[in-house]
Design a protein around this motif. Structure first.
Motif, PDB file in Angstrom:
ATOM      1  N   LEU A  20       0.902  -1.405  -0.004  1.00  0.00           N
ATOM      2  CA  LEU A  20       0.273   0.421   0.087  1.00  0.00           C
ATOM      3  C   LEU A  20       0.391   1.237   0.190  1.00  0.00           C
ATOM      4  O   LEU A  20       1.033   0.946   1.200  1.00  0.00           O
ATOM      5  N   ARG A  21       1.154   2.065  -0.834  1.00  0.00           N
ATOM      6  CA  ARG A  21       2.088   2.758  -1.423  1.00  0.00           C
ATOM      7  C   ARG A  21       1.030   4.339  -0.910  1.00  0.00           C
ATOM      8  O   ARG A  21      -0.287   3.872  -1.572  1.00  0.00           O
ATOM      9  N   ALA A  22       1.493   4.878   0.069  1.00  0.00           N
ATOM     10  CA  ALA A  22       1.245   6.593   0.210  1.00  0.00           C
ATOM     11  C   ALA A  22       1.897   7.320   0.604  1.00  0.00           C
ATOM     12  O   ALA A  22       3.106   7.261   0.665  1.00  0.00           O
ATOM     13  N   GLY A  34       8.312  14.888  11.944  1.00  0.00           N
ATOM     14  CA  GLY A  34       8.842  13.923  11.520  1.00  0.00           C
ATOM     15  C   GLY A  34      10.033  14.271  10.062  1.00  0.00           C
ATOM     16  O   GLY A  34       9.863  15.789   9.937  1.00  0.00           O
ATOM     17  N   THR A  35      10.363  13.503   9.851  1.00  0.00           N
ATOM     18  CA  THR A  35      11.544  13.373   8.384  1.00  0.00           C
ATOM     19  C   THR A  35      11.397  12.464   7.821  1.00  0.00           C
ATOM     20  O   THR A  35      10.858  11.701   8.052  1.00  0.00           O
ATOM     21  N   PRO A  36      12.062  12.632   6.398  1.00  0.00           N
ATOM     22  CA  PRO A  36      11.628  11.600   5.627  1.00  0.00           C
ATOM     23  C   PRO A  36      11.556  10.102   5.771  1.00  0.00           C
ATOM     24  O   PRO A  36      11.570   9.230   5.664  1.00  0.00           O
ATOM     25  N   VAL A  44       0.756   8.734   8.873  1.00  0.00           N
ATOM     26  CA  VAL A  44       0.972   7.987   9.060  1.00  0.00           C
ATOM     27  C   VAL A  44       0.658   6.920   9.754  1.00  0.00           C
ATOM     28  O   VAL A  44       0.450   5.092   9.166  1.00  0.00           O
ATOM     29  N   ASP A  45      -0.251   7.280  10.623  1.00  0.00           N
ATOM     30  CA  ASP A  45      -0.722   6.023  11.959  1.00  0.00           C
ATOM     31  C   ASP A  45      -1.724   5.525  10.830  1.00  0.00           C
ATOM     32  O   ASP A  45      -2.259   4.145  10.757  1.00  0.00           O
ATOM     33  N   LEU A  46      -2.184   6.261  10.345  1.00  0.00           N
ATOM     34  CA  LEU A  46      -3.941   6.139   9.023  1.00  0.00           C
ATOM     35  C   LEU A  46      -3.391   4.999   7.813  1.00  0.00           C
ATOM     36  O   LEU A  46      -3.703   3.780   7.919  1.00  0.00           O
ATOM     37  N   ALA A  47      -2.400   5.118   7.097  1.00  0.00           N
ATOM     38  CA  ALA A  47      -1.192   4.813   6.634  1.00  0.00           C
ATOM     39  C   ALA A  47      -0.996   3.248   7.038  1.00  0.00           C
ATOM     40  O   ALA A  47      -1.402   2.150   6.011  1.00  0.00           O
ATOM     41  N   ARG A  48      -0.362   3.034   8.410  1.00  0.00           N
ATOM     42  CA  ARG A  48       0.144   1.835   8.572  1.00  0.00           C
ATOM     43  C   ARG A  48      -1.452   0.936   8.999  1.00  0.00           C
ATOM     44  O   ARG A  48      -0.880  -1.091   8.695  1.00  0.00           O
ATOM     45  N   GLU A  49      -2.440   1.699   9.458  1.00  0.00           N
ATOM     46  CA  GLU A  49      -4.191   0.540   9.691  1.00  0.00           C
ATOM     47  C   GLU A  49      -4.436   0.263   8.879  1.00  0.00           C
ATOM     48  O   GLU A  49      -4.730  -1.028   9.193  1.00  0.00           O
ATOM     49  N   LEU A  50      -4.426   0.928   7.723  1.00  0.00           N
ATOM     50  CA  LEU A  50      -5.475   0.451   6.620  1.00  0.00           C
ATOM     51  C   LEU A  50      -4.565  -0.757   5.494  1.00  0.00           C
ATOM     52  O   LEU A  50      -4.455  -2.061   5.504  1.00  0.00           O
ATOM     53  N   GLY A  59       4.192   1.307   1.568  1.00  0.00           N
ATOM     54  CA  GLY A  59       4.844   1.835   1.645  1.00  0.00           C
ATOM     55  C   GLY A  59       4.882   4.142   1.603  1.00  0.00           C
ATOM     56  O   GLY A  59       4.132   3.973   0.822  1.00  0.00           O
ATOM     57  N   LEU A  60       5.176   3.798   2.337  1.00  0.00           N
ATOM     58  CA  LEU A  60       5.418   6.009   2.764  1.00  0.00           C
ATOM     59  C   LEU A  60       6.463   6.351   1.459  1.00  0.00           C
ATOM     60  O   LEU A  60       7.308   6.644   2.094  1.00  0.00           O
ATOM     61  N   THR A  61       5.774   7.889   0.766  1.00  0.00           N
ATOM     62  CA  THR A  61       6.913   8.424   0.342  1.00  0.00           C
ATOM     63  C   THR A  61       6.118   9.732   0.777  1.00  0.00           C
ATOM     64  O   THR A  61       4.755  10.429   0.987  1.00  0.00           O
ATOM     65  N   CYS A  62       7.211  10.543   1.272  1.00  0.00           N
ATOM     66  CA  CYS A  62       7.009  11.755   1.750  1.00  0.00           C
ATOM     67  C   CYS A  62       7.140  12.981   1.020  1.00  0.00           C
ATOM     68  O   CYS A  62       7.865  13.120   0.099  1.00  0.00           O
TER      69      CYS A  62
END
Length: 241
Positions: A20-22, A34-36, A44-50, A59-62
């Motif tokens: 899940l790319r967020a 925070g930082t990238p 970030v919490d929502l992305a991880r929970e989903l 996968g997080l893109t900042c």
């Protein structure tokens, strides 16, 4: 269709790469901090929970601005983002109901003749905004006499261009105003910014409906409020529909 098969189809629709790319906007300090390399906050919490509920990795893109988040969701380079609901965006992305409400406010020099937020829309007034932000889009379509001036941030362009008004999100604008001491925040707010989860309009409607339902559940069970509290942020969680 079995529940397991339905869940697998939702996962394939929302995370076709198996991850899940967020996209996370670090330019909005209410929603992400925070930082990238080590982002945190409610988004970030929502992305991880989903991702956890879909049974996939995240996968997080900042990025540093909402316009970059919007572009990534709209062009499909990520699967979901966290954006304010705006008509100009809804033509290209699908939104859930909002999970948080934050306020847009104006700030002016201490000696300004502008006394309330309702005084701003007049000829000769220049309003600094962060380019592509929700409040940029809102003010662009609602101000009829004042001029919108875009920059890296509403307060930054206010300072660099000597503008009459700075626009932005209440919490960082209030901190900036208090730190300077020579500007004041106008009341009332000029808009309520409805922050929602967004995905591509081309995603399977059943998957979009799943995303919307989970967001409502996370509002109702206190997940969103707890995530905001952990990150030290003050935002309103709207009632679940």
């Amino acid at each position: 269709m079995s529940a397991g098969r339905r869940a697998a189809e939702v996962a394939r629709a929302l995370a076709p790469t198996g991850v899940l790319r967020a996209v996370v906007n670090l330019g909005n300090p209410v929603l992400a901090q925070g930082t990238p390399d080590a982002p945190s906050g409610v988004t970030v919490d929502l992305a991880r929970e989903l991702a956890g509920r879909l049974g996939v990795d995240v996968g997080l893109t900042c990025v540093d601005a909402a316009r970059h988040s919007f572009a990534a969701v709209a062009d499909g380079s990520v699967d979901l983002g966290f954006l304010a609901v705006e008509p100009a965006r809804a033509t290209q992305v699908a939104f859930t109901e909002p999970y948080a409400l934050i306020e847009g406010v104006f700030a002016v020099p201490a000696g300004s003749p502008l006394r309330t937020g309702d005084d701003v829309d007049r000829a000769g007034v220049r309003v600094g905004v962060k380019e592509g932000s929700a409040y940029d889009l809102f003010l662009t379509r609602t101000l009829t006499r004042a001029e919108v001036v875009r920059g890296a941030d509403g307060t930054t362009v206010f300072e660099s261009e000597g503008l009459e008004v700075a626009a932005g999100i209440r919490q960082p604008v209030a901190r900036w105003a208090a730190g300077r001491g020579d500007v004041r925040v106008l009341e009332p707010r000029f808009t309520e910014i409805r922050q929602a989860v967004a995905t591509g309009r081309d995603r399977d409607p059943a998957a979009v409906a799943w995303l919307a339902a989970v967001v409502e559940e996370l509002k109702a069970d206190g997940f969103v409020a707890a995530a905001l509290a952990r990150s030290g942020q003050d935002a309103t969680v709207p009632s679940s529909r």
